[in-house]
Enzyme design. Sequence first.
Site, mmCIF file in Angstrom:
data_model
loop_
_atom_site.group_PDB
_atom_site.id
_atom_site.type_symbol
_atom_site.label_atom_id
_atom_site.label_comp_id
_atom_site.label_asym_id
_atom_site.label_seq_id
_atom_site.Cartn_x
_atom_site.Cartn_y
_atom_site.Cartn_z
ATOM 1 N N TRP A 160 0.812 -1.221 0.000
ATOM 2 C CA TRP A 160 0.000 0.000 0.000
ATOM 3 C C TRP A 160 0.841 1.265 0.000
ATOM 4 O O TRP A 160 0.477 2.259 -0.645
ATOM 5 C CB TRP A 160 -0.973 -0.038 1.171
ATOM 6 C CG TRP A 160 -1.929 -1.184 1.049
ATOM 7 C CD1 TRP A 160 -2.036 -2.271 1.862
ATOM 8 C CD2 TRP A 160 -2.894 -1.379 -0.005
ATOM 9 N NE1 TRP A 160 -3.005 -3.130 1.404
ATOM 10 C CE2 TRP A 160 -3.539 -2.614 0.254
ATOM 11 C CE3 TRP A 160 -3.259 -0.649 -1.123
ATOM 12 C CZ2 TRP A 160 -4.547 -3.115 -0.569
ATOM 13 C CZ3 TRP A 160 -4.256 -1.166 -1.946
ATOM 14 C CH2 TRP A 160 -4.883 -2.366 -1.662
ATOM 15 N N ASP A 235 -0.934 6.270 7.186
ATOM 16 C CA ASP A 235 -2.039 5.463 6.675
ATOM 17 C C ASP A 235 -2.284 4.374 7.710
ATOM 18 O O ASP A 235 -1.547 3.394 7.791
ATOM 19 C CB ASP A 235 -1.679 4.854 5.316
ATOM 20 C CG ASP A 235 -2.751 3.894 4.805
ATOM 21 O OD1 ASP A 235 -3.772 3.690 5.494
ATOM 22 O OD2 ASP A 235 -2.547 3.320 3.709
ATOM 23 N N LYS A 261 -12.169 -1.954 7.995
ATOM 24 C CA LYS A 261 -11.385 -2.966 8.710
ATOM 25 C C LYS A 261 -11.872 -3.080 10.160
ATOM 26 O O LYS A 261 -12.343 -4.122 10.585
ATOM 27 C CB LYS A 261 -9.900 -2.599 8.707
ATOM 28 C CG LYS A 261 -9.357 -2.105 7.388
ATOM 29 C CD LYS A 261 -9.255 -3.187 6.347
ATOM 30 C CE LYS A 261 -8.549 -2.665 5.097
ATOM 31 N NZ LYS A 261 -8.408 -3.675 4.051
#
Length: 529
Positions: A160, A235, A261
């Site tokens: 990511w 992040d 999540k």
Amino acid sequence: MAPTMNTIFEPSPDEVNLFSTPESSFDRNHRRERPQTISPDHPALLGSLTPPIDCPPSKILNFSPGPTSLPPAVEAAIQSRCFPAQEEKRLGSMALSHRSPEFGRILERTLAMTRRVMEIPPEYEVLFTQGGGHGQFAAVPMNLCPTGQESATYIVNGTWSKRAVEEAKKYCRPHVISALEEDGTCTSFPSLDRIQSEIDPTSAFLYVCSNETVNGLELHRLLPHLDCGVPLVVDASSDFPSKPIAWRKSNVGLLFACASKNIGHPGITMVVVRRDLLGKANPFTPGVFNYETNILADNVWNTIPTFNVDVVGIMMEWIMEEGGMASMERRSIVKADLMYNTIDGSDGFFSTPVKKESGYRSRMNAPFCVAGGDETLTNLFLVECWERGIIGLRTVTPFGTGIYLRASLYHGVSYEEALVLTDFMKEFAAKHSISKEVVVEQSIAMVTPLESPPIHQALDKLDLCCTMDQKEFHQIHKLSTSPDTVMDTAMDSSLTWPKNLKVNQYSRLAHDMFTPPPNDLGSTPVSLR
């Protein structure tokens, strides 16, 4: 005919059996159960999250990397609060106008609960945006780099953060500190000394992904305040809120987390930004991504996803009721220990790419492979999990299918559910592994068990900062022509034994690990009660 969810897959005469060689007397007398050929169209191999109707558990056990399930108490509260009965004569949050006083109270409560749970200092603003993590890959440099020519340092420690760099190239000049290895994998994180020496001190920000879901890497504590004073951008999409954030000590300038999540449903992303970083947006920044524009409009510059905001608030209330951030971190550690102890205690039948001594094993996402990535055993493992209602270990991704499966241990996964998975992993390994001591006679190896310590450890004496010592692997040489690592592709595969007979570091297992533990660890640890 296309297969249905309840189709029993049997190999046809035309299908190629990976173990099609004639069965020897050794096969009949000493080998573990021979896996059957599984159709590549089996739902479990296509990423299906719908197990057969007759699967044993009353509840599906969802280990998906996201979107995923929320805790049952949260889902029950969502049902009652967001979808009122007709006689209640009120609207649920999904039907409320985003500028109505009713939703205003929901938004105010959600913001207040988020600040309380995460102990967000008053100099930070909390925003609810759309576009997910990918949207923030663009929004961050657009808001913090007004001309597009500014430098920004990105730590690339996985999938990511690498994607974030590619997007940032459109809006700033990324300076990369990479932890990627030559083969493209990533199993560690750059040292603080390296970051201090390689960061561009003129950077508008230092970007880090605190948990790389694909790679199984997590920063359990954020970086300290750097000497150069560059603000940190985080992040935290997959590990927020599972541990405390040192907002000031780590010089956090901005943190974002997509909801799907640990805090809600997909469709909303939380952004926490320090006020001194506002007002720097590139003039071409769209209004929906402009932090200052949305803050000045009290989070309702455009139509905010009202239902999702309500869900985040309910989730934050649940976290507080369950003991707050300390309790969430403790639960995450216990579940991750359960998973990694099973992997490490399997003597190589299961393995994970991130070493224990690195200190960066993810508590949220535990990648593991079966028998060194043996395709037949991996597929069989997935099918048998699916039949038991254990799903999400391999989902469809844009990155293709590698040898690693992933068990994601978000807040929606209880300790008891993680225990179901690890118990099945032990059962599967005992059934399909071979033992350790080998006698070679006419090219046939015979195996006997070797002792191995039990995998369980005391869960009531957790040290949040401790890391476990690396378990020494027993070396067995010259027992098979199979490669000793999954990276060795030069070996002639025609010379190898059948896959489930490999005797290398990926397929060794001591049977003693499956004996009952000395104390009752089949129930929830005292530390979680």
